[in-house]
Scaffold this motif. Structure first.
Motif, short mmCIF file in Angstrom:
data_model
loop_
_atom_site.label_atom_id
_atom_site.label_comp_id
_atom_site.label_asym_id
_atom_site.label_seq_id
_atom_site.Cartn_x
_atom_site.Cartn_y
_atom_site.Cartn_z
N THR A 44 -25.70 -50.04 -53.90
CA THR A 44 -24.85 -49.58 -55.00
C THR A 44 -24.22 -50.77 -55.72
N SER A 62 -23.26 -43.65 -56.39
CA SER A 62 -24.53 -43.22 -55.83
C SER A 62 -24.94 -41.88 -56.44
N GLU A 108 -33.50 -45.40 -55.45
CA GLU A 108 -33.06 -45.64 -54.08
C GLU A 108 -33.81 -44.70 -53.14
MG MG Z 1 -25.10 -46.70 -52.04
#
Ligand code: MG
Ligand code: ADP
Length: 155
Positions: A44, A62, A108
């Protein structure tokens, strides 16, 4: 896949953000970045620096609970994606529309959608060394090496 790679050690969150911001300045529409690292590694933090480098003022957090967050106020749109909580078939989410869209994708937990990812992505791996130090590796296809990695430094 054949790749070029570079690696750095950063010694603070700010250094990680600065590196990410410098990388951001080199990105083009259509670039897909994957971000891997354990919880607390700095994914992040890296994303925040990347967003800053694109000129995005909105705070980046996030996207875990939304899977995809779009940011449109920067130099290029940023699509921040997180496959962690992915359930069901990935295609239902229309990943391709993002990967082929008019922005940059930052993904991610990309390993969960491995076979949906385009070739030629920019793979970032962050590893915690100690409380304030992180090892950051960036791997890119060789044809992107000059644009993305040549002369790229932390400060
Ligand atoms: Mg994160
Ligand atoms: P992740 O998203 O991978 O779970 P975060 O970016 O949320 O990780 O958290 C990383 C944590 O590590 C933050 O609290 C950050 O301040 C801290 N940190 C310490 N040193 C560094 C560094 N060199 N780079 C990035 N984060 C660092």
């Amino acid at each position: 896949m054949c790749t070029s790679q570079a690696e750095w050690v950063t010694h603070s969150p700010e250094e990680t953000k600065a590196l990410a911001a410098r990388l951001a300045a080199r990105l083009c529409v259509g670039d897909v970045l994957t971000l891997e690292g354990d919880l607390g590694a700095g994914k992040t933090t890296f994303s925040q620096g990347l967003a800053r480098g694109l000129g995005i003022a909105d705070p980046i957090d996030s996207p875990t609970f939304t899977l995809i967050k779009e940011y449109h106020e920067g130099r290029i749109p940023l699509y921040h994606m997180d496959a962690y909580r992915l359930e069901g078939e990935p295609e239902e989410l229309g990943w391709d529309e993002y990967f082929e869209g008019a922005g940059i994708c930052l993904v991610e937990w990309a390993s969960r959608i491995e076979h949906w990812l385009p070739e030629g992505r920019i793979a970032i791996l962050i590893r915690r060394l100690d409380e304030n130090s992180r090892h950051i590796q960036v791997r890119v296809p060789p044809e992107f090496g000059e644009r993305l990695l040549k002369g790229l430094s932390v400060t």
